[in-house]
Scaffold this motif. Sequence first.
Motif, PDB file in Angstrom:
ATOM      1  N   SER A   5       0.866  -1.182   0.000  1.00 38.99           N
ATOM      2  CA  SER A   5       0.000   0.000   0.000  1.00 38.99           C
ATOM      3  C   SER A   5       0.901   1.230   0.000  1.00 38.99           C
ATOM      4  CB  SER A   5      -0.901   0.000   1.238  1.00 38.99           C
ATOM      5  OG  SER A   5      -1.647   1.210   1.303  1.00 38.99           O
ATOM      6  N   ALA A   6       0.657   2.155  -0.914  1.00 37.61           N
ATOM      7  CA  ALA A   6       1.523   3.329  -1.022  1.00 37.61           C
ATOM      8  C   ALA A   6       0.708   4.589  -1.238  1.00 37.61           C
ATOM      9  CB  ALA A   6       2.514   3.157  -2.174  1.00 37.61           C
ATOM     10  N   GLN A   7       1.078   5.641  -0.479  1.00 41.49           N
ATOM     11  CA  GLN A   7       0.499   6.963  -0.673  1.00 41.49           C
ATOM     12  C   GLN A   7       1.543   7.835  -1.385  1.00 41.49           C
ATOM     13  OE1 GLN A   7       0.748   5.883   2.861  1.00 41.49           O
ATOM     14  NE2 GLN A   7      -1.048   4.648   2.463  1.00 41.49           N
ATOM     15  N   TYR A   8       1.160   8.416  -2.499  1.00 46.16           N
ATOM     16  CA  TYR A   8       2.059   9.264  -3.274  1.00 46.16           C
ATOM     17  C   TYR A   8       1.708  10.737  -3.037  1.00 46.16           C
ATOM     18  CZ  TYR A   8       3.826   5.236  -5.865  1.00 46.16           C
ATOM     19  OH  TYR A   8       4.436   4.061  -6.213  1.00 46.16           O
ATOM     20  N   TYR A   9       2.747  11.560  -2.926  1.00 45.26           N
ATOM     21  CA  TYR A   9       2.552  12.971  -2.590  1.00 45.26           C
ATOM     22  C   TYR A   9       3.139  13.868  -3.684  1.00 45.26           C
ATOM     23  CZ  TYR A   9       1.324  11.256   2.018  1.00 45.26           C
ATOM     24  OH  TYR A   9       0.701  10.604   3.050  1.00 45.26           O
ATOM     25  N   ASP A  10       2.476  15.004  -3.873  1.00 40.28           N
ATOM     26  CA  ASP A  10       2.937  15.977  -4.858  1.00 40.28           C
ATOM     27  C   ASP A  10       2.269  17.319  -4.555  1.00 40.28           C
ATOM     28  OD1 ASP A  10       4.143  17.141  -7.131  1.00 40.28           O
ATOM     29  OD2 ASP A  10       3.812  15.329  -8.334  1.00 40.28           O
ATOM     30  N   THR A  11       2.660  18.336  -5.293  1.00 37.31           N
ATOM     31  CA  THR A  11       1.985  19.631  -5.180  1.00 37.31           C
ATOM     32  C   THR A  11       0.713  19.606  -6.017  1.00 37.31           C
ATOM     33  OG1 THR A  11       3.217  20.525  -7.072  1.00 37.31           O
ATOM     34  CG2 THR A  11       4.187  20.815  -4.875  1.00 37.31           C
ATOM     35  N   ALA A  12      -0.108  20.621  -5.873  1.00 35.49           N
ATOM     36  CA  ALA A  12      -1.364  20.665  -6.621  1.00 35.49           C
ATOM     37  C   ALA A  12      -1.119  20.689  -8.121  1.00 35.49           C
ATOM     38  CB  ALA A  12      -2.168  21.887  -6.189  1.00 35.49           C
ATOM     39  N   ASP A  13      -0.016  21.335  -8.555  1.00 32.72           N
ATOM     40  CA  ASP A  13       0.283  21.384  -9.990  1.00 32.72           C
ATOM     41  C   ASP A  13       1.326  20.356 -10.398  1.00 32.72           C
ATOM     42  OD1 ASP A  13       2.334  22.580  -8.641  1.00 32.72           O
ATOM     43  OD2 ASP A  13       2.491  24.327  -9.949  1.00 32.72           O
ATOM     44  N   LEU A  14       1.557  19.336  -9.561  1.00 32.40           N
ATOM     45  CA  LEU A  14       2.386  18.172  -9.892  1.00 32.40           C
ATOM     46  C   LEU A  14       3.836  18.540 -10.217  1.00 32.40           C
ATOM     47  CD1 LEU A  14      -0.186  16.201 -12.084  1.00 32.40           C
ATOM     48  CD2 LEU A  14       0.208  16.024  -9.614  1.00 32.40           C
ATOM     49  N   CYS A  15       4.431  19.380  -9.376  1.00 27.16           N
ATOM     50  CA  CYS A  15       5.825  19.778  -9.593  1.00 27.16           C
ATOM     51  C   CYS A  15       6.773  18.585  -9.576  1.00 27.16           C
ATOM     52  CB  CYS A  15       6.257  20.780  -8.521  1.00 27.16           C
ATOM     53  SG  CYS A  15       5.691  22.464  -8.783  1.00 27.16           S
ATOM     54  N   LEU A  16       6.539  17.643  -8.668  1.00 31.20           N
ATOM     55  CA  LEU A  16       7.428  16.490  -8.571  1.00 31.20           C
ATOM     56  C   LEU A  16       7.315  15.614  -9.816  1.00 31.20           C
ATOM     57  CD1 LEU A  16       7.478  17.461  -5.592  1.00 31.20           C
ATOM     58  CD2 LEU A  16       7.542  15.052  -4.915  1.00 31.20           C
ATOM     59  N   PRO A  57       6.975  14.249   6.220  1.00 34.32           N
ATOM     60  CA  PRO A  57       7.909  14.717   7.253  1.00 34.32           C
ATOM     61  C   PRO A  57       8.595  16.013   6.850  1.00 34.32           C
ATOM     62  CG  PRO A  57       8.158  12.362   6.897  1.00 34.32           C
ATOM     63  CD  PRO A  57       7.237  12.854   5.832  1.00 34.32           C
ATOM     64  N   ALA A  58       8.836  16.861   7.836  1.00 37.62           N
ATOM     65  CA  ALA A  58       9.397  18.187   7.574  1.00 37.62           C
ATOM     66  C   ALA A  58      10.737  18.109   6.856  1.00 37.62           C
ATOM     67  CB  ALA A  58       9.531  18.952   8.885  1.00 37.62           C
ATOM     68  N   ASP A  59      11.597  17.161   7.236  1.00 36.96           N
ATOM     69  CA  ASP A  59      12.913  17.052   6.604  1.00 36.96           C
ATOM     70  C   ASP A  59      12.792  16.714   5.123  1.00 36.96           C
ATOM     71  OD1 ASP A  59      14.190  17.725   8.885  1.00 36.96           O
ATOM     72  OD2 ASP A  59      15.086  15.767   9.279  1.00 36.96           O
ATOM     73  N   LEU A  60      11.852  15.851   4.780  1.00 42.79           N
ATOM     74  CA  LEU A  60      11.635  15.516   3.378  1.00 42.79           C
ATOM     75  C   LEU A  60      11.076  16.713   2.617  1.00 42.79           C
ATOM     76  CD1 LEU A  60      10.266  11.864   3.211  1.00 42.79           C
ATOM     77  CD2 LEU A  60      12.141  12.830   1.897  1.00 42.79           C
ATOM     78  N   GLY A  61      10.160  17.425   3.239  1.00 44.10           N
ATOM     79  CA  GLY A  61       9.617  18.628   2.613  1.00 44.10           C
ATOM     80  C   GLY A  61      10.698  19.660   2.348  1.00 44.10           C
ATOM     81  N   SER A  62      11.629  19.813   3.300  1.00 46.99           N
ATOM     82  CA  SER A  62      12.732  20.762   3.126  1.00 46.99           C
ATOM     83  C   SER A  62      13.648  20.339   1.990  1.00 46.99           C
ATOM     84  CB  SER A  62      13.534  20.872   4.428  1.00 46.99           C
ATOM     85  OG  SER A  62      12.745  21.405   5.468  1.00 46.99           O
ATOM     86  N   LEU A  71      12.847  18.958  -0.642  1.00 52.18           N
ATOM     87  CA  LEU A  71      12.157  19.187  -1.918  1.00 52.18           C
ATOM     88  C   LEU A  71      11.660  20.623  -2.073  1.00 52.18           C
ATOM     89  CD1 LEU A  71      10.101  15.884  -1.921  1.00 52.18           C
ATOM     90  CD2 LEU A  71      11.994  16.430  -3.458  1.00 52.18           C
ATOM     91  N   ARG A  72      12.115  21.538  -1.232  1.00 51.70           N
ATOM     92  CA  ARG A  72      11.598  22.908  -1.255  1.00 51.70           C
ATOM     93  C   ARG A  72      11.755  23.554  -2.628  1.00 51.70           C
ATOM     94  NH1 ARG A  72      10.282  27.604   1.415  1.00 51.70           N
ATOM     95  NH2 ARG A  72      11.384  29.478   0.756  1.00 51.70           N
ATOM     96  N   ARG A 107      21.512  20.015  -0.786  1.00 59.53           N
ATOM     97  CA  ARG A 107      20.915  19.888   0.550  1.00 59.53           C
ATOM     98  C   ARG A 107      21.353  18.588   1.235  1.00 59.53           C
ATOM     99  NH1 ARG A 107      16.500  23.603   0.880  1.00 59.53           N
ATOM    100  NH2 ARG A 107      15.996  24.503  -1.156  1.00 59.53           N
ATOM    101  N   ARG A 108      21.643  17.572   0.429  1.00 62.29           N
ATOM    102  CA  ARG A 108      22.125  16.295   0.974  1.00 62.29           C
ATOM    103  C   ARG A 108      23.633  16.301   1.168  1.00 62.29           C
ATOM    104  NH1 ARG A 108      21.311  12.405  -3.288  1.00 62.29           N
ATOM    105  NH2 ARG A 108      22.306  10.994  -1.808  1.00 62.29           N
TER     106      ARG A 108
END
Length: 510
Positions: free
Chosen positions: A45-56, A101-106, A108-109, A242-243
């Motif tokens: 089971s997987a939840q995929y995340y992106d911005t509203a305009d699918l930047c990723l 998670p905040a670190d992942l969000g950062s 991908l800022r 960032r990494r």
Amino acid sequence: MPSTSSATVAEEAERKYSATGDRPLPDLTGLPSVDAIDVDRFELSAQYYDTADLCLLRSKITLRRREGGDDAGWHLKLPSGVDTRTELHFPLGDDSAEDVPADLGSLLRGIRRGAPLSLAALLVTRRHRHRLRSSDGGFVAEVVVDDVDAVRSADGSEIRWKEIEVEWNSTLGDKTIGRFLTALEERFAAVGITRSESPSKLHRVLGDLLPARPPIAKGLIPVRDYLSSELHTLGLSDIAVRRDARDAVHSMRKAARRLRSALQTYSDEIVVDPDLVDELRWLGRRLSPSRDLEVQWERLTDRVADIPVESHREATRARIDEYFSARSEAARLEAVDTLDSDRYVGLLTRLDAAITDIAPATEAAGARPKVARKELLRAVAALSKKVSRRVDRVGDAENPAERDALMHRARKGAKRMRYAIEVIAPLHPKRSGRILDRFDDFQDLLGEFQDSVVAREHLLDMLSEQGHTAETSFGLGILFRIETEIGDAQAAHLDSGWRKAYRAARRLWT
């Protein structure tokens, strides 16, 4: 909550295939390098995340939170080559599936342009896995049949399909894997299994929501493609910086410089906001200290072996490490602060708009919206004249300091010309390849000269500080003399190096 320091990194090499109905896999026994097959079944089971305009998704990046199987966790997949991706794997921790998670969000800022990440799709996969092993038990490849049910958040629509994934052990070498894939795909073809048109499961679910690129004048296509490619590189390099990945700052600076150069060189052919060029210059300057210190630290450390008195080498190397370590960490933090700034995110957003809305300069003036190939070539020819003048001026320098400054201007002009040729390379692929080879040689000459100039500046800084021993003073003095000789030798070849590059380039417009 996962942090970037807790991530494991792996290179993933895989291909996807389309399968219809209940058609079974072909027999996998007897494939090259395969002596045993382990089979199992499980659900993911997987939840995929992106911005509203699918930047990723537009950047060919996927972020998911997966449960089930033997690799549960947060997965960030980044494109890295043909059939390959870099996967960062983070443990699940105690995070809710609703929040990234905040670190992942950062991390991908920049990619997300500061926009929030939210649930884009939910996928449930029933996986039938075949693990293929060699005679010694080593992993060769994994062939899985996935039955996928997906729901996308944008409209609640449901999608169901079946696909096959093949992931292989790239450490076995290109020849071994090449033989394996050739044999496997022959068996696939015999039962009607073909390569998938979708590069990822998420693309299959959300790909139709991606906006189509607007039509533009034919002559501008290579310019737009070049700008898009470099902006994509800039974004991936942002994540790498960032990494704290090796050479990440260098890759990012180079992408920013190429974007700026293309916009400047073709400003007579396309509508360019001068402030955008200035902002790219600002970004390059903010990243410059981190990259320059990285290069110089490695350069001078390697040069220590040239100190003739062996007993002085260790003390000199320790002095060099002490000098660069504190400065490098401060410069890296400055680079990351730059990437976290609103100014940087604003620059990325404006670059997006400039590339999407690219238009001929004539269109803005109300004339015909057309750009011919010869106009792009004319821009390169004009740039070559500027570089020639800069090269000629070096010979008129009255002292070493003036010569160094003029050489640096020649280097920047030649680099800009090289990038301009890269833009139009698709119009003349064979000829441009030979030209770029000549420019690589010329840039190597100029780059080595400039590195010697900067090295001397750092050596003087070190020598001016207190607390030197006789050994370090001697060693640093020897390195200064060596770098001076290197600079003089490169400067002596400036004219001949430019003539070779220019003669190759002028075939484009003569």
